[in-house]
Design a protein around this motif. Sequence first.
Motif, PDB file in Angstrom:
ATOM      1  N   ARG A  89      15.938 -25.278  13.334  1.00  0.00           N
ATOM      2  CA  ARG A  89      14.506 -25.007  13.390  1.00  0.00           C
ATOM      3  C   ARG A  89      14.136 -24.610  14.812  1.00  0.00           C
ATOM      4  O   ARG A  89      14.426 -25.312  15.767  1.00  0.00           O
ATOM      5  N   GLY A  90      13.522 -23.451  14.914  1.00  0.00           N
ATOM      6  CA  GLY A  90      13.132 -22.962  16.234  1.00  0.00           C
ATOM      7  C   GLY A  90      14.210 -22.114  16.897  1.00  0.00           C
ATOM      8  O   GLY A  90      13.954 -21.502  17.927  1.00  0.00           O
ATOM      9  N   ILE A  91      15.400 -22.096  16.336  1.00  0.00           N
ATOM     10  CA  ILE A  91      16.469 -21.244  16.882  1.00  0.00           C
ATOM     11  C   ILE A  91      16.771 -20.124  15.897  1.00  0.00           C
ATOM     12  O   ILE A  91      16.683 -18.947  16.237  1.00  0.00           O
ATOM     13  N   ILE A  92      17.157 -20.483  14.702  1.00  0.00           N
ATOM     14  CA  ILE A  92      17.428 -19.472  13.669  1.00  0.00           C
ATOM     15  C   ILE A  92      16.077 -18.924  13.210  1.00  0.00           C
ATOM     16  O   ILE A  92      15.178 -19.709  12.861  1.00  0.00           O
ATOM     17  N   PRO A  93      15.905 -17.608  13.205  1.00  0.00           N
ATOM     18  CA  PRO A  93      14.629 -17.047  12.757  1.00  0.00           C
ATOM     19  C   PRO A  93      14.272 -17.532  11.343  1.00  0.00           C
ATOM     20  O   PRO A  93      15.141 -17.704  10.491  1.00  0.00           O
ATOM     21  N   GLN A  94      13.002 -17.739  11.133  1.00  0.00           N
ATOM     22  CA  GLN A  94      12.477 -18.302   9.879  1.00  0.00           C
ATOM     23  C   GLN A  94      13.017 -17.591   8.636  1.00  0.00           C
ATOM     24  O   GLN A  94      13.365 -18.244   7.655  1.00  0.00           O
ATOM     25  N   GLU A  95      13.106 -16.276   8.702  1.00  0.00           N
ATOM     26  CA  GLU A  95      13.546 -15.516   7.521  1.00  0.00           C
ATOM     27  C   GLU A  95      15.013 -15.762   7.151  1.00  0.00           C
ATOM     28  O   GLU A  95      15.461 -15.388   6.072  1.00  0.00           O
ATOM     29  N   HIS A  96      15.773 -16.418   8.040  1.00  0.00           N
ATOM     30  CA  HIS A  96      17.190 -16.696   7.770  1.00  0.00           C
ATOM     31  C   HIS A  96      17.478 -18.178   7.509  1.00  0.00           C
ATOM     32  O   HIS A  96      18.618 -18.541   7.238  1.00  0.00           O
TER      33      HIS A  96
END
Length: 179
Positions: A89-96
């Motif tokens: 959370r906060g690293i991997i973009p939300q869409e992924h």
Amino acid sequence: MKRIEFGAGQGLDAAYQDLQKNAPCYGEFNGRTLYSTDSLDDIYIKITRKTKQEFDEYLRQEREDYERKEAEFKACIPKLTEEYRERARGIIPQEHLEFWNKIVPIRLQDLYHGMELDCWLDLIAVLNDESKSKEDRMKEGLQMFINQGHSGMSAGLVLSGLCRFHALGRELAEYIQNN
């Protein structure tokens, strides 16, 4: 005394049998000379510094240790799965994130025990740092990738994940491959 050749990947027991079958003879095994007059224990001591019985016991203990560690790791997979999902959370973009959540337990159960998950999180955190120029992020990502010490297989896995999990991932993967 004639010299014999041992087959590639041949074990010590088979080498001993070849020596006995072709006696009198000798052969080179891992840089050591073995003779048909050597006992099986002599051969094991020359190569492993242990008698056959000691070496078999060593292998048994190693196998037990490995199996114990694997069982302990597998028992931790549910907890680790939640930890990796939370860290993303906060690293991997939300869409992924949905795909990330799906693959985390799969990656934890494979050969690398999820090592690539840490690599992706670290590299993508670098890509996310917009306080630096894109060029600086690429250079930092390259150095981080080098420091991660990948083999060919783990390198391919990490590079493909970069492409999947970040808009700049493909660009970083190409930068790494070209530098």
